[in-house]
Design an enzyme around this catalytic site. Sequence first.
Site, mmCIF file in Angstrom:
data_model
loop_
_atom_site.group_PDB
_atom_site.id
_atom_site.type_symbol
_atom_site.label_atom_id
_atom_site.label_comp_id
_atom_site.label_asym_id
_atom_site.label_seq_id
_atom_site.Cartn_x
_atom_site.Cartn_y
_atom_site.Cartn_z
ATOM 1 N N ARG A 19 -14.336 -15.457 -10.458
ATOM 2 C CA ARG A 19 -13.917 -14.054 -10.599
ATOM 3 C C ARG A 19 -14.922 -13.079 -10.794
ATOM 4 O O ARG A 19 -14.995 -12.091 -10.117
ATOM 5 C CB ARG A 19 -12.988 -14.173 -11.944
ATOM 6 C CG ARG A 19 -12.290 -12.850 -12.329
ATOM 7 C CD ARG A 19 -11.419 -12.915 -13.613
ATOM 8 N NE ARG A 19 -10.830 -14.123 -13.680
ATOM 9 C CZ ARG A 19 -9.363 -14.032 -13.135
ATOM 10 N NH1 ARG A 19 -9.022 -12.847 -12.504
ATOM 11 N NH2 ARG A 19 -8.383 -14.689 -13.007
ATOM 12 N N GLU B 275 -7.917 -5.644 -21.637
ATOM 13 C CA GLU B 275 -6.689 -6.232 -21.749
ATOM 14 C C GLU B 275 -5.600 -5.650 -20.830
ATOM 15 O O GLU B 275 -5.574 -4.514 -20.541
ATOM 16 C CB GLU B 275 -6.246 -5.659 -23.330
ATOM 17 C CG GLU B 275 -7.223 -6.263 -24.346
ATOM 18 C CD GLU B 275 -8.468 -5.272 -24.328
ATOM 19 O OE1 GLU B 275 -8.167 -3.892 -24.061
ATOM 20 O OE2 GLU B 275 -9.607 -5.570 -24.672
ATOM 21 N N ASN C 250 1.693 2.991 -2.530
ATOM 22 C CA ASN C 250 0.962 3.904 -3.353
ATOM 23 C C ASN C 250 -0.441 4.636 -2.967
ATOM 24 O O ASN C 250 -0.615 5.639 -3.180
ATOM 25 C CB ASN C 250 0.746 3.392 -5.029
ATOM 26 C CG ASN C 250 1.873 3.357 -5.736
ATOM 27 O OD1 ASN C 250 2.520 4.306 -6.404
ATOM 28 N ND2 ASN C 250 2.725 1.988 -6.040
ATOM 29 N N HIS D 76 1.625 0.626 -13.372
ATOM 30 C CA HIS D 76 2.317 -0.609 -13.613
ATOM 31 C C HIS D 76 3.766 -0.231 -13.675
ATOM 32 O O HIS D 76 4.341 0.802 -14.023
ATOM 33 C CB HIS D 76 2.072 -1.090 -14.869
ATOM 34 C CG HIS D 76 2.661 -2.255 -15.285
ATOM 35 N ND1 HIS D 76 2.447 -3.773 -15.041
ATOM 36 C CD2 HIS D 76 3.696 -2.620 -16.240
ATOM 37 C CE1 HIS D 76 3.158 -4.576 -15.545
ATOM 38 N NE2 HIS D 76 4.003 -3.937 -16.091
ATOM 39 N N GLY E 152 0.707 -1.154 -0.003
ATOM 40 C CA GLY E 152 0.032 0.000 -0.061
ATOM 41 C C GLY E 152 0.770 1.296 -0.106
ATOM 42 O O GLY E 152 0.372 2.293 0.508
ATOM 43 N N GLU F 172 6.837 6.216 -8.810
ATOM 44 C CA GLU F 172 5.355 5.880 -8.862
ATOM 45 C C GLU F 172 4.651 6.744 -7.868
ATOM 46 O O GLU F 172 3.477 7.324 -8.128
ATOM 47 C CB GLU F 172 5.259 4.375 -8.293
ATOM 48 C CG GLU F 172 5.557 3.239 -9.145
ATOM 49 C CD GLU F 172 5.464 1.839 -8.915
ATOM 50 O OE1 GLU F 172 4.681 1.776 -7.670
ATOM 51 O OE2 GLU F 172 5.793 0.882 -9.503
ATOM 52 N N MET G 269 -3.546 -7.332 -7.330
ATOM 53 C CA MET G 269 -2.959 -8.523 -7.917
ATOM 54 C C MET G 269 -4.042 -9.442 -8.365
ATOM 55 O O MET G 269 -3.939 -10.658 -8.337
ATOM 56 C CB MET G 269 -2.156 -9.240 -7.053
ATOM 57 C CG MET G 269 -0.929 -8.447 -6.709
ATOM 58 S SD MET G 269 0.240 -7.565 -7.942
ATOM 59 C CE MET G 269 0.903 -9.195 -8.652
ATOM 60 N N ASN H 152 -4.797 2.264 -13.300
ATOM 61 C CA ASN H 152 -3.823 1.345 -12.773
ATOM 62 C C ASN H 152 -2.344 1.849 -12.806
ATOM 63 O O ASN H 152 -2.104 2.514 -13.645
ATOM 64 C CB ASN H 152 -3.870 -0.129 -13.535
ATOM 65 C CG ASN H 152 -3.154 -1.144 -12.956
ATOM 66 O OD1 ASN H 152 -2.896 -1.156 -11.705
ATOM 67 N ND2 ASN H 152 -2.118 -1.678 -13.746
HETATM 68 C C1 GRF Z 1 3.950 -1.193 -7.411
HETATM 69 O O1 GRF Z 1 5.514 -1.299 -7.927
HETATM 70 C C2 GRF Z 1 3.062 -1.120 -8.595
HETATM 71 O O2 GRF Z 1 3.539 -0.521 -9.613
HETATM 72 C C3 GRF Z 1 2.698 -2.594 -8.835
HETATM 73 O O3 GRF Z 1 2.715 -3.135 -7.637
HETATM 74 C C4 GRF Z 1 3.469 -2.457 -6.654
HETATM 75 C C5 GRF Z 1 2.527 -2.078 -5.536
HETATM 76 O O4 GRF Z 1 3.315 -1.372 -4.367
HETATM 77 N N1 GRF Z 1 1.369 -2.522 -9.639
HETATM 78 P P1 GRF Z 1 2.638 -0.870 -3.193
HETATM 79 O O5 GRF Z 1 1.721 -1.838 -2.623
HETATM 80 O O6 GRF Z 1 1.868 0.516 -3.557
HETATM 81 O O7 GRF Z 1 3.680 -0.550 -2.380
#
Ligand code: GRF
Length: 203
Positions: A68, A146, A17, A112, A15, A177, A93, A110
Site C-alpha cells: 500500500r 480513519e 462525480n 461517500h 467517473g 452527489e 476504492m 472524499n
Molecule cells: C459514488 O457513489 C461515491 O459516493 C462512491 O463511489 C461512487 C462513485 O461513482 N464513493 P462515480 O464513479 O463517481 O460514478
Amino acid sequence: MSVRKKTAILISGNGSNMAALVAAAQAPDYPAEIALVICNVPGAGGIARAQSLGVPVKVISHKEFDSRENFDAAVDAALRDAQIELICEAGFMRIHSAWFAERWEGQILNIHPSLLPAFPGIRVHEQVLAAGENESGCTVHFLTPELDSGPIVLQAKVPVLPGDTKETLAARVQIEEHKIYPEALKLVASGNVSLKDGKAIFV
Ligand code: GRF
C-alpha cells in the site's frame, strides 16, 4: 483574475462525480481547475470519460506495487509532479496509508454515498435498505486516516422510497452527489472552508 487551485481527482470506476467536477470547473469563476485524473483500475470507464473531457489521465494500477505504501508513494509522486494542491476522491476504492492521508490533510476530500457518520464502508445502499431507513443521502468530507470519518463539508438528503432497490437508491443519491461535490470543492478551493484542529471551519 484569482489563481485557481490545481486539483486532481482520484477514481476507480465510472467517473460520474469526476465528470460533474470537470463540468463545474469549466465556469470561468470556479476556484479550482481539474489538472489531473488518476485511476488505479486499468480499463475503468472513468478513464475514457476523462480523456473525452480533455483532462490528463494517469493510470497507476495498485496491482503493480508490492505494498500500500509503495502504491501511495507513486500516487503522491504523480500528484507532486503535476503540482497538485487539492485532491478529490470520487469512487476511489483504495484505503490510503496513514502517511498519505496526513501529508495531504486539509487538501483532500472524499465523497461517500450515505449520511455519515451513518453507514460508513462499503455496500452502503444495501445496508440502508436492510436497516429500513426512510432517508439517505451523501456526504463530502475531508479525508483523514480513519475511514469515512473526516470532518464534513456538505451533505444532501434523499428519501428512501417504497420498492427501492440498491440501484434506484444509488441513482437518486448520485443526482445529489453531482451537485454537492462541485459545491464542496468550490468552498474548499476558495478558502471558505478549511480544516483546522481536526474540524471543518466555515468562514
Ligand atoms: C459514488 O457513489 C461515491 O459516493 C462512491 O463511489 C461512487 C462513485 O461513482 N464513493 P462515480 O464513479 O463517481 O460514478
